[in-house]
Scaffold this active site. Structure first.
Site: not given
Ligand code: F6R
Length: 260
Positions: A67, A136, A138, A143
């Site tokens: 992303d 959450d 995702h 989301e």
């Molecule tokens: C990042 C992504 C997100 C993160 C998720 C967890 O490329 O796609 O899904 O993997 O938000 O983030 P962290 O690892 O910072 O807790």
């Protein structure tokens, strides 16, 4: 689905790095799906060490990131482009032309998303996708209530995700509302998936994804339908699992040929 409860995030990260390294050694032209955020940083650190000290060769590897924030160009310090070059790419011998991230400055977003999907397909599909998990549930920026068949597209972040990610932005700087993200359907097509989630703040999401019903309200739960999904947890993120003892027992008794 494999669930591995590690004593520490570092141990889990080493395991993930060993899996990636084993794949790249077996197939130097592997296609890796990569994630940003806090969870994979120690994995990237270990891959850099393996490159520098053990000669792990990334020269034929192709990468696709999950992303990117819409509106942030590569030069923006909080862009995922910048994150990846800072935390991994500039320290290994990956070829810049083999590195792919969604285009945060795309003028025609749907066309750019379609091109990203096509590029993944033309590269032969993703061999191993590394994932984090949101508090959450995702994965990538799908989301809750994202379609489990979704493809690369624009998404609007929840306020919870914006606040979870605020630490990556400068003081007083707005976290963008929109992102381009691979879809759940895109991720499900990776041949192997490794999801990292550490700390107490991920315990509910991990329990829901691993042991709850498959639902679009917890996008990570779609991985229950994946043929080769591995969840790597630490003690804290495993604290809400009902079958923790069983997962530990399975790991402790793995046949030698299954170990990495
Ligand atoms: C990042 C992504 C997100 C993160 C998720 C967890 O490329 O796609 O899904 O993997 O938000 O983030 P962290 O690892 O910072 O807790």
């Amino acid at each position: 689905m494999e669930v591995i409860i590690n004593p520490t995030p570092e141990a889990a990260s080493q395991l993930a790095a060993r899996k990636i390294a084993a794949l790249v050694r077996a197939n130097p032209g592997s296609v890796l799906g990569l994630a940003t955020g806090g969870s994979p940083v120690a994995v990237y650190r270990e891959l850099i060490r393996m490159h520098q000290q053990e000669g792990l060769d990334f020269s034929r590897v192709t990468t696709f990131n999950l992303d990117e924030y819409l509106g942030l160009g590569p030069a923006h310090p909080a862009s995922y482009f910048n994150f990846m070059w800072t935390n991994l790419f500039q320290h290994i011998n990956v070829r810049p032309e083999r590195v792919h991230l969604p285009d945060g400055l795309a003028e025609n977003v749907p066309a750019s998303c379609l091109a990203y999907e096509n590029a993944i397909r033309e590269a032969g599909g993703i061999d191993l996708q590394l994932l984090g998990i949101g508090s959450d549930g995702h994965i990538a920026f799908n989301e809750p209530a994202s379609s489990l068949s979704s493809r690369t597209r624009i998404k609007t972040l929840t306020e919870r995700t914006r606040s979870d990610n605020a630490s990556f932005f400068g003081e007083g700087e707005e976290v963008p509302h929109h992102v381009i993200t691979m879809g759940v359907g895109t991720i499900m097509e990776a041949r192997e998936v490794v999801l990292l989630g550490f700390g107490k703040g991920k315990a509910d999401a991990m329990a829901a994804a691993i042991e709850g019903p498959v639902t679009q309200m917890v996008p990570a739960s779609a991985l229950q339908f994946h043929e080769r999904a591995c969840f790597l947890l630490d003690e804290a993120s495993s604290s809400k699992l009902q079958r923790g003892e069983y997962y530990r027992h399975v790991f402790a008794n793995k046949p030698a040929w299954q170990r990495v």
